[in-house]
Scaffold this motif. Structure first.
Motif, PDB file in Angstrom:
ATOM      1  N   LEU A  14     -12.294  83.884 -28.135  1.00 35.44           N
ATOM      2  CA  LEU A  14     -11.380  84.867 -27.538  1.00 35.44           C
ATOM      3  C   LEU A  14     -10.776  85.770 -28.603  1.00 35.44           C
ATOM      4  O   LEU A  14     -10.627  86.972 -28.397  1.00 35.44           O
ATOM      5  N   PHE A  15     -10.413  85.189 -29.755  1.00 34.98           N
ATOM      6  CA  PHE A  15      -9.882  86.006 -30.842  1.00 34.98           C
ATOM      7  C   PHE A  15     -10.949  87.000 -31.326  1.00 34.98           C
ATOM      8  O   PHE A  15     -10.644  88.166 -31.630  1.00 34.98           O
ATOM      9  N   THR A  16     -12.187  86.536 -31.395  1.00 33.88           N
ATOM     10  CA  THR A  16     -13.290  87.412 -31.815  1.00 33.88           C
ATOM     11  C   THR A  16     -13.477  88.551 -30.825  1.00 33.88           C
ATOM     12  O   THR A  16     -13.712  89.709 -31.218  1.00 33.88           O
ATOM     13  N   LYS A  17     -13.378  88.237 -29.542  1.00 30.62           N
ATOM     14  CA  LYS A  17     -13.507  89.279 -28.527  1.00 30.62           C
ATOM     15  C   LYS A  17     -12.409  90.320 -28.705  1.00 30.62           C
ATOM     16  O   LYS A  17     -12.661  91.531 -28.630  1.00 30.62           O
ATOM     17  N   ALA A  18     -11.171  89.863 -28.940  1.00 32.76           N
ATOM     18  CA  ALA A  18     -10.059  90.795 -29.154  1.00 32.76           C
ATOM     19  C   ALA A  18     -10.315  91.667 -30.372  1.00 32.76           C
ATOM     20  O   ALA A  18     -10.025  92.872 -30.373  1.00 32.76           O
ATOM     21  N   CYS A  19     -10.887  91.070 -31.414  1.00 33.67           N
ATOM     22  CA  CYS A  19     -11.221  91.816 -32.629  1.00 33.67           C
ATOM     23  C   CYS A  19     -12.230  92.912 -32.313  1.00 33.67           C
ATOM     24  O   CYS A  19     -12.074  94.068 -32.713  1.00 33.67           O
ATOM     25  N   LYS A  20     -13.276  92.556 -31.571  1.00 34.79           N
ATOM     26  CA  LYS A  20     -14.312  93.535 -31.241  1.00 34.79           C
ATOM     27  C   LYS A  20     -13.790  94.629 -30.329  1.00 34.79           C
ATOM     28  O   LYS A  20     -14.362  95.721 -30.275  1.00 34.79           O
ATOM     29  N   LEU A  21     -12.703  94.336 -29.623  1.00 35.39           N
ATOM     30  CA  LEU A  21     -12.062  95.355 -28.793  1.00 35.39           C
ATOM     31  C   LEU A  21     -11.142  96.260 -29.608  1.00 35.39           C
ATOM     32  O   LEU A  21     -10.522  97.178 -29.071  1.00 35.39           O
ATOM     33  N   GLY A  22     -11.044  95.976 -30.927  1.00 36.93           N
ATOM     34  CA  GLY A  22     -10.257  96.845 -31.800  1.00 36.93           C
ATOM     35  C   GLY A  22      -8.853  96.366 -32.076  1.00 36.93           C
ATOM     36  O   GLY A  22      -8.022  97.130 -32.579  1.00 36.93           O
ATOM     37  N   PHE A  23      -8.554  95.089 -31.796  1.00 34.78           N
ATOM     38  CA  PHE A  23      -7.198  94.547 -31.966  1.00 34.78           C
ATOM     39  C   PHE A  23      -7.161  93.763 -33.267  1.00 34.78           C
ATOM     40  O   PHE A  23      -7.769  92.698 -33.400  1.00 34.78           O
ATOM     41  N   ALA A  54      -9.303  85.307 -35.868  1.00 35.41           N
ATOM     42  CA  ALA A  54     -10.689  84.836 -35.827  1.00 35.41           C
ATOM     43  C   ALA A  54     -11.171  84.383 -37.192  1.00 35.41           C
ATOM     44  O   ALA A  54     -11.914  83.413 -37.331  1.00 35.41           O
ATOM     45  N   SER A  55     -10.746  85.069 -38.257  1.00 34.48           N
ATOM     46  CA  SER A  55     -11.227  84.766 -39.601  1.00 34.48           C
ATOM     47  C   SER A  55     -10.350  83.734 -40.302  1.00 34.48           C
ATOM     48  O   SER A  55     -10.824  82.968 -41.131  1.00 34.48           O
ATOM     49  N   ARG A  56      -9.031  83.735 -39.977  1.00 36.56           N
ATOM     50  CA  ARG A  56      -8.067  82.831 -40.622  1.00 36.56           C
ATOM     51  C   ARG A  56      -8.019  83.013 -42.129  1.00 36.56           C
ATOM     52  O   ARG A  56      -7.513  82.172 -42.855  1.00 36.56           O
ATOM     53  N   SER A  57      -8.521  84.138 -42.643  1.00 42.01           N
ATOM     54  CA  SER A  57      -8.528  84.346 -44.089  1.00 42.01           C
ATOM     55  C   SER A  57      -7.923  85.681 -44.475  1.00 42.01           C
ATOM     56  O   SER A  57      -7.868  86.022 -45.656  1.00 42.01           O
ATOM     57  N   GLY A  58      -7.487  86.448 -43.479  1.00 42.28           N
ATOM     58  CA  GLY A  58      -6.929  87.763 -43.761  1.00 42.28           C
ATOM     59  C   GLY A  58      -7.969  88.851 -43.734  1.00 42.28           C
ATOM     60  O   GLY A  58      -7.634  90.021 -43.836  1.00 42.28           O
ATOM     61  N   ASP A  59      -9.246  88.486 -43.643  1.00 38.96           N
ATOM     62  CA  ASP A  59     -10.307  89.495 -43.571  1.00 38.96           C
ATOM     63  C   ASP A  59     -10.436  89.988 -42.139  1.00 38.96           C
ATOM     64  O   ASP A  59     -10.232  89.234 -41.197  1.00 38.96           O
ATOM     65  N   VAL A  60     -10.784  91.229 -42.019  1.00 36.32           N
ATOM     66  CA  VAL A  60     -11.017  91.791 -40.687  1.00 36.32           C
ATOM     67  C   VAL A  60     -12.460  91.474 -40.309  1.00 36.32           C
ATOM     68  O   VAL A  60     -13.358  92.257 -40.549  1.00 36.32           O
ATOM     69  N   LEU A  61     -12.655  90.302 -39.765  1.00 34.37           N
ATOM     70  CA  LEU A  61     -13.982  89.815 -39.379  1.00 34.37           C
ATOM     71  C   LEU A  61     -13.916  89.268 -37.964  1.00 34.37           C
ATOM     72  O   LEU A  61     -12.864  88.822 -37.525  1.00 34.37           O
TER      73      LEU A  61
END
Length: 238
Positions: A211-220, A227-234
């Protein structure tokens, strides 16, 4: 009926009604046009070009005269924009009561924006009186039922925090899932947190990451960080 019961009834209707399957249709083959019909075509086309638009553009946010006229002529969204002017005090004196009346009237005519703005007035404690939390929840649920993603998101957060009703993470999860499926990134993040905690939904860490990955791909961006838990925009956005 109590405001809380009304909100619950509306929410129940949202998930029970579903979406009807579209009826299939077969293409129909028209007979070739006659010569007389072909001769009339240019005249018909000219008439169609001269016809007025079948819709009316909404008024601009700073067009007091246009919004007032539009509202008087039953252009519902113009009433919502006019109400926002009264709420902000732009080009008119602040009149919260007038703004709320316009929002309520528009909501009653099926405007999701009207319901949403009225819920926001109660949520932000702009309106005086007791029961603001319950009123905010009620109008946000109505906005959700009318198709406003932000209404679903606001109502879900209210159920999650116990604002205006008893805390109900399961009901909140239903609302978040409803709009996450429609592409609302913050709702996907909220639902992901619930799966992380096992609150209202099964405990499921992989589902949360999904779900976090989906939000990321939606531009959030928050979804990318979670999704990455490392600070990277992945991962990379599509």
């Amino acid at each position: 009926m109590h405001v809380r019961e009304l909100a619950q009834a509306l929410l129940g209707a949202l998930f029970l009604c579903g979406c009807g399957a579209a009826a299939s249709t077969q293409a129909r083959h028209a007979a070739p046009p006659s010569s007389s019909a072909s001769a009339r075509a240019p005249a018909a086309a000219a008439t169609a070009e001269a016809a007025p638009l079948p819709f009316r553009l909404p008024c601009e946010e700073d067009d007091l005269a246009g919004c007032t006229t539009g509202c008087e002529e039953h252009q519902v969204e113009d009433c919502v924009t006019l109400g926002a002017m009264y709420l902000r005090g732009e080009r008119v004196s602040v009149d919260v009561e007038r703004a709320m009346g316009l929002f309520k009237e528009a909501c009653g005519e099926g405007s999701a924006r009207g319901c949403l703005r009225l819920g926001d007035v109660y949520h932000d404690r702009i309106a005086d009186g007791d029961g603001a939390g319950e009123a905010a929840l009620y109008w946000h649920v109505r906005a959700c039922h009318a198709g406003a993603n932000l209404g679903c998101l606001a109502a879900g957060r209210a159920y999650l925090r116990g604002e205006g009703a008893s805390a109900d993470p399961e009901r909140a999860a239903l609302l978040f899932r409803h709009v996450c499926d429609r592409g609302n990134a913050p709702a996907c993040v909220e639902l992901g947190h619930l799966h992380e905690q096992g609150a209202g939904v099964p405990l499921d860490a992989p589902k949360a990451v999904e779900l976090f990955t989906k939000a990321c791909k939606l531009g959030f961006d928050e979804g990318c960080l979670l999704a990455s838990r490392s600070g990277d925009v992945l991962p990379p956005r599509d």
